[in-house]
Write a protein that holds these residues in place. Structure first.
Motif, PDB file in Angstrom:
ATOM      1  N   TRP A  96       0.826  -1.215   0.000  1.00 25.19           N
ATOM      2  CA  TRP A  96       0.000   0.000   0.000  1.00 25.19           C
ATOM      3  C   TRP A  96       0.855   1.257   0.000  1.00 25.19           C
ATOM      4  O   TRP A  96       0.643   2.195  -0.776  1.00 25.19           O
ATOM      5  CB  TRP A  96      -0.953  -0.019   1.215  1.00 25.19           C
ATOM      6  CG  TRP A  96      -2.070   0.977   1.110  1.00 25.19           C
ATOM      7  CD1 TRP A  96      -1.953   2.314   0.829  1.00 25.19           C
ATOM      8  CD2 TRP A  96      -3.466   0.719   1.257  1.00 25.19           C
ATOM      9  NE1 TRP A  96      -3.190   2.908   0.814  1.00 25.19           N
ATOM     10  CE2 TRP A  96      -4.140   1.954   1.079  1.00 25.19           C
ATOM     11  CE3 TRP A  96      -4.226  -0.416   1.552  1.00 25.19           C
ATOM     12  CZ2 TRP A  96      -5.526   2.079   1.180  1.00 25.19           C
ATOM     13  CZ3 TRP A  96      -5.612  -0.286   1.656  1.00 25.19           C
ATOM     14  CH2 TRP A  96      -6.251   0.936   1.463  1.00 25.19           C
ATOM     15  N   GLU A  97       1.872   1.329   0.866  1.00 22.50           N
ATOM     16  CA  GLU A  97       2.644   2.578   0.983  1.00 22.50           C
ATOM     17  C   GLU A  97       3.381   2.919  -0.307  1.00 22.50           C
ATOM     18  O   GLU A  97       3.676   4.083  -0.566  1.00 22.50           O
ATOM     19  CB  GLU A  97       3.649   2.509   2.140  1.00 22.50           C
ATOM     20  CG  GLU A  97       4.783   1.541   1.893  1.00 22.50           C
ATOM     21  CD  GLU A  97       5.847   1.538   2.990  1.00 22.50           C
ATOM     22  OE1 GLU A  97       5.639   2.140   4.056  1.00 22.50           O
ATOM     23  OE2 GLU A  97       6.892   0.887   2.763  1.00 22.50           O
ATOM     24  N   SER A  98       3.688   1.910  -1.132  1.00 25.54           N
ATOM     25  CA  SER A  98       4.409   2.187  -2.384  1.00 25.54           C
ATOM     26  C   SER A  98       3.452   2.553  -3.506  1.00 25.54           C
ATOM     27  O   SER A  98       3.685   3.495  -4.247  1.00 25.54           O
ATOM     28  CB  SER A  98       5.207   0.963  -2.838  1.00 25.54           C
ATOM     29  OG  SER A  98       6.003   0.475  -1.803  1.00 25.54           O
ATOM     30  N   PRO A 101       0.579   5.956  -2.026  1.00 24.17           N
ATOM     31  CA  PRO A 101       1.214   6.637  -0.893  1.00 24.17           C
ATOM     32  C   PRO A 101       0.369   7.732  -0.254  1.00 24.17           C
ATOM     33  O   PRO A 101       0.566   8.043   0.920  1.00 24.17           O
ATOM     34  CB  PRO A 101       2.496   7.227  -1.502  1.00 24.17           C
ATOM     35  CG  PRO A 101       2.272   7.260  -2.969  1.00 24.17           C
ATOM     36  CD  PRO A 101       1.302   6.169  -3.294  1.00 24.17           C
ATOM     37  N   GLU A 102      -0.532   8.332  -1.024  1.00 25.24           N
ATOM     38  CA  GLU A 102      -1.377   9.396  -0.470  1.00 25.24           C
ATOM     39  C   GLU A 102      -2.814   9.123  -0.888  1.00 25.24           C
ATOM     40  O   GLU A 102      -3.048   8.458  -1.895  1.00 25.24           O
ATOM     41  CB  GLU A 102      -0.936  10.757  -1.025  1.00 25.24           C
ATOM     42  CG  GLU A 102       0.424  11.204  -0.501  1.00 25.24           C
ATOM     43  CD  GLU A 102       0.964  12.391  -1.287  1.00 25.24           C
ATOM     44  OE1 GLU A 102       0.169  13.292  -1.624  1.00 25.24           O
ATOM     45  OE2 GLU A 102       2.164  12.378  -1.590  1.00 25.24           O
ATOM     46  N   GLN A 135       3.682  -1.575   6.379  1.00 24.94           N
ATOM     47  CA  GLN A 135       3.871  -0.846   5.117  1.00 24.94           C
ATOM     48  C   GLN A 135       2.544  -0.340   4.543  1.00 24.94           C
ATOM     49  O   GLN A 135       2.321  -0.340   3.336  1.00 24.94           O
ATOM     50  CB  GLN A 135       4.666  -1.708   4.113  1.00 24.94           C
ATOM     51  CG  GLN A 135       6.100  -1.926   4.617  1.00 24.94           C
ATOM     52  CD  GLN A 135       6.965  -2.740   3.670  1.00 24.94           C
ATOM     53  OE1 GLN A 135       7.171  -3.927   3.880  1.00 24.94           O
ATOM     54  NE2 GLN A 135       7.501  -2.111   2.637  1.00 24.94           N
ATOM     55  N   THR A 136       1.692   0.071   5.477  1.00 28.28           N
ATOM     56  CA  THR A 136       0.405   0.677   5.143  1.00 28.28           C
ATOM     57  C   THR A 136       0.396   2.032   5.859  1.00 28.28           C
ATOM     58  O   THR A 136       0.566   2.067   7.081  1.00 28.28           O
ATOM     59  CB  THR A 136      -0.754  -0.200   5.661  1.00 28.28           C
ATOM     60  OG1 THR A 136      -0.611  -1.497   5.095  1.00 28.28           O
ATOM     61  CG2 THR A 136      -2.112   0.368   5.301  1.00 28.28           C
ATOM     62  N   PRO A 137       0.235   3.137   5.110  1.00 26.10           N
ATOM     63  CA  PRO A 137       0.347   4.450   5.766  1.00 26.10           C
ATOM     64  C   PRO A 137      -0.723   4.657   6.840  1.00 26.10           C
ATOM     65  O   PRO A 137      -1.836   4.126   6.741  1.00 26.10           O
ATOM     66  CB  PRO A 137       0.122   5.436   4.618  1.00 26.10           C
ATOM     67  CG  PRO A 137       0.278   4.660   3.356  1.00 26.10           C
ATOM     68  CD  PRO A 137      -0.024   3.228   3.671  1.00 26.10           C
TER      69      PRO A 137
END
Ligand code: GLA
Length: 394
Positions: A96-98, A101-102, A135-137
């Motif tokens: 998700w974070e890659s 990201p927003e 790794q999930t914002p």
């Protein structure tokens, strides 16, 4: 296969870029020696056995590839991937974070290249992973004011993410790790934000959305520590219940971040059998064998100045001694003998990385260590463990 001209051009381009050569005489003589050295290497590569061929009647064999490889900075290791493997996993680019990201921004640059490479090579292409606690914002679980989201809002966000990412690669990504790491070794459900905000049916929803987004994609559940008896029982029941409730689940992934003495072969075997029974098939999804001591208790601490401790936690900074190479080869022989025995249940065995120069174990849980957990060393040469694995197939 990679079209040869494209391959040669990309190797030349990367050669000049890496060596920052602007003087043409120097460039030509460097290139000539590089061609000689690499052709010796390629001749050796052409002769050696290939994992994907050795196990062709048993399961596909994969490797996780990372940013440098996907973006073209490691052409040699990508050649090795094409030579040896018929499946790929994305180390990070679909987390998700890659990829998201927003809230209003997706970034598909790497994942598009990842999928294109797999298609060019005719490989099994894994999507990894859609719903995870790492790794999930933080914003995923919050509203615009930073307050926790409610159930419906988080479900809507999960659905939008899954539809966008799975939908983009519909018909191209073979199968998805939909939920990663939902169960604890003691058999309880992991207390993640997903569970806390949505409730236990967050898993059923994730599988429902993924299936909507690509009805032909295979969907998996993936986890580690799966040899603990309580965890084995909960995982098998969880997957059975989800399937009974109508979820599409094609298999269970056992990560396989293992050590020399854990799990025992019996423990691993019991999970392979139980999971195949519950889900239809099993994949060993992230194989590496730790050659460095357990350092979990120092996670997040900076211990680089503590020489004594570093000596203990990083015992082989100058390379793996022969005796340890042999120990690693023996362990690989044993686990692959087990995988081969259960080849009717196991659809894929994937290594977490291509070569030792790339392994997460050098920087996790503490940075600055030298780990040698894979079949190829940092110079991309096969290790005794490679021969041991090939011998199992033969
Ligand atoms: C877990 C995840 C992987 C990766 C590894 C370690 O097993 O599933 O995506 O993060 O940890 O790198």
């Amino acid at each position: 296969m990679y079209p040869p001209i494209q391959s040669i051009l990309s190797i030349l381009f990367n050669f000049f870029r890496r060596n920052q050569l602007s003087n043409w005489k120097l460039a030509i003589s460097s290139l000539a020696s590089w061609v000689v050295i690499s052709s010796i290497g390629s001749a050796a590569a052409a002769e050696r056995p290939r994992l994907k061929d050795a196990f062709k009647d048993d399961f596909v064999v994969g490797a996780a590839i990372g940013e440098d490889q996907i973006m073209g900075d490691e052409p040699k290791s990508m050649e090795l991937v094409a030579e040896q493997f018929n499946a790929i996993s994305p180390e990070n680019c679909l987390k998700w974070e890659s990829v998201h990201p927003e809230p209003d921004r997706y970034d598909f640059e790497q994942s598009d290249k990842y999928v294109e490479f797999g298609e060019q090579q005719g490989m099994f292409i894994l999507g990894h992973t859609l719903v995870w606690h790492n790794q999930t914002p933080a914003w995923v679980f919050e509203d615009e004011q930073g307050k926790p989201l409610g159930r419906e809002a988080l479900l809507a966000r999960m659905r939008e993410h899954i539809h966008t990412v799975v939908g983009r690669y519909k018909g191209r990504i073979t199968g998805w790790d939909v939920v990663n790491e939902a169960v604890m070794p003691d058999g309880t459900m992991r207390k993640t934000k997903w569970l806390e905000i949505i409730g236990p049916d967050y898993l059923a929803k994730a599988y429902e959305y993924a299936h909507e987004a690509d009805p032909d994609a295979e969907l998996y559940y993936n986890d580690y520590n799966e040899w603990y008896p309580e965890m084995r029982a909960t995982t098998a029941k969880l997957v059975r219940d989800l399937k009974a409730g109508g979820a599409r689940i094609d298999g269970i992934g056992m990560q396989g971040h293992w050590g020399f003495d854990y799990p025992s072969l019996d423990q691993a075997e019991a999970s392979i059998v139980a999971f195949a029974d519950a889900a239809g098939k099993v994949m060993i999804t992230e194989v590496d064998i730790a050659t460095v001591p357990d350092a979990r208790q120092y996670r997040g601490m900076d211990i680089s100045d503590d020489n004594e401790l570093m000596k203990k936690l990083d015992p082989y900074p100058d390379g793996l001694p022969d005796e340890m190479q042999q120990k690693l080869a023996d362990r690989y022989r044993d686990v692959f003998t087990l995988f081969h025995k259960h080849r009717d249940k196991i659809a894929r065995v994937t290594f977490w990385g291509v070569h030792d120069g790339q392994t997460w174990l050098s920087y996790h849980p503490v940075p600055g260590r030298h780990a040698y957990p894979l079949l190829f060393d940092a110079q991309l040469e096969p290790k005794p463990a490679f021969d041991a694995v090939i011998e199992v197939a033969e």
